[in-house]
Design an enzyme around this catalytic site. Structure first.
Site, PDB file in Angstrom:
ATOM      1  CD  GLN A 110       9.576   1.929   3.897  1.00  0.00           C
ATOM      2  OE1 GLN A 110      10.565   1.801   3.191  1.00  0.00           O
ATOM      3  NE2 GLN A 110       8.454   2.468   3.442  1.00  0.00           N
TER       4      GLN A 110
ATOM      5  CD  GLU B 157       4.706   3.985  -5.423  1.00  0.00           C
ATOM      6  OE1 GLU B 157       5.724   3.249  -5.505  1.00  0.00           O
ATOM      7  OE2 GLU B 157       4.315   4.471  -4.344  1.00  0.00           O
TER       8      GLU B 157
ATOM      9  CG  ASP C  55      11.367   3.657  -5.731  1.00  0.00           C
ATOM     10  OD1 ASP C  55      10.676   2.682  -6.049  1.00  0.00           O
ATOM     11  OD2 ASP C  55      11.236   4.280  -4.663  1.00  0.00           O
TER      12      ASP C  55
ATOM     13  CG  HIS D  71       7.739   0.277  -6.452  1.00  0.00           C
ATOM     14  ND1 HIS D  71       7.986   0.717  -5.172  1.00  0.00           N
ATOM     15  CD2 HIS D  71       7.709  -1.076  -6.370  1.00  0.00           C
ATOM     16  CE1 HIS D  71       8.099  -0.330  -4.356  1.00  0.00           C
ATOM     17  NE2 HIS D  71       7.940  -1.435  -5.074  1.00  0.00           N
TER      18      HIS D  71
END
Length: 271
Positions: free
Chosen positions: A146, A238, A190, A241
């Site tokens: 990350q 998004e 995702d 997501h």
């Protein structure tokens, strides 16, 4: 954080009816779905004889039963707030320092929390049967991964002409700092269309994404960062997501068009 005022989940109204054969009351949600009902009868003397309940006694009975039921509901809501599937991780809420997750590995090598594996597989299979080819673009991430992604995004922005401060601010609109990313929970994936694997606004027009947004709730997933909720989630829209919250919460959040932040806020206000 904005307090959502409209949500009907958990909100109740008391319906009271005094009839000749007793008192009937119910706690119902705003759509009239009955959570609990109880019937109290005052019967005396021979079989079939019924003593009329006075208005004062009726009020006492209803108040007592209502308090008991509300206490029970409060306990239910408290347990739901403790549900690990509803773990809130965002820019204001870090992943707990002692957080641990058991992982399962997908055929493509991505990893997800074991608890979401079966429902994720069912969703991907259903999408395939519907003629959609879904690709897992990202799933569980370690803290190191990350942090690496955030640094990459900052460098890209600086390469495009932003200064360091601007580059970081822009990067944080789409990439969480390590320790604050849902991907670190193992509950997030995702998902993209095989024919368009870009993580951008074009994803929402793909056949796969349209199907996922319409059907993901059936498998316990929600689109975590919806359009128009950026000031609540802290992240840009998004469409790719998806976060696992469990089937019950996913259905309620989808029906009410609320984010996880709003959903948890509503539960907290009912305590």
């Amino acid at each position: 954080m904005r307090k959502w005022k409209k949500l009907g989940i958990g909100m109740a109204m008391i319906a009271v009816c005094i009839a000749g054969n007793g008192i009937y009351y119910g706690i119902e949600n705003y759509k009239g779905q009955q959570f609990e009902t109880a019937r109290t009868k005052n019967e005396t003397g021979k079989q079939g004889s019924i003593t009329q309940v006075t208005e004062q006694n009726a009020t006492e009975v209803v108040t007592s039963e209502r308090n008991t039921t509300e206490d029970a509901m409060a306990k239910v809501l408290e347990e739901r707030r403790k549900n690990p599937l509803l773990l809130l991780v965002n820019k204001d809420h870090a992943l707990p320092a002692d957080y641990e997750v058991s992982l399962a590995t997908l055929n493509d090598g991505h990893q997800v929390a074991e608890v979401i594996y079966d429902d994720l597989m069912d969703m991907l299979s259903a999408a395939k049967e519907a003629g959609c080819s879904v690709v897992v673009a990202s799933a569980y991430r370690t803290e190191d991964r990350q942090e690496q992604l955030l640094k990459q995004e900052i460098r890209k922005n600086m390469w495009n002409g932003m200064n360091e401060e601007e580059a970081e601010a822009d990067a944080l609109l789409t990439v969480a700092p390590y320790g604050y990313s849902e991907h670190e929970t193992g509950y997030t994936v995702d998902l993209v269309d095989v024919n368009n694997q870009m993580l951008d606004d074009t994803q929402e027009t793909t056949t796969a994404n349209i199907w996922l947004r319409r059907n993901c709730w059936k498998y316990g997933f929600v689109m975590r960062y919806p359009k128009g909720k950026e000031d609540i989630t802290g992240y840009s829209y998004e469409s790719w997501h998806f976060r696992y919250v469990g089937k019950e919460a996913a259905k309620e959040m989808t029906v009410e068009h609320v984010t996880l932040e709003e959903y948890l806020n509503a539960l907290a206000q009912r305590k």
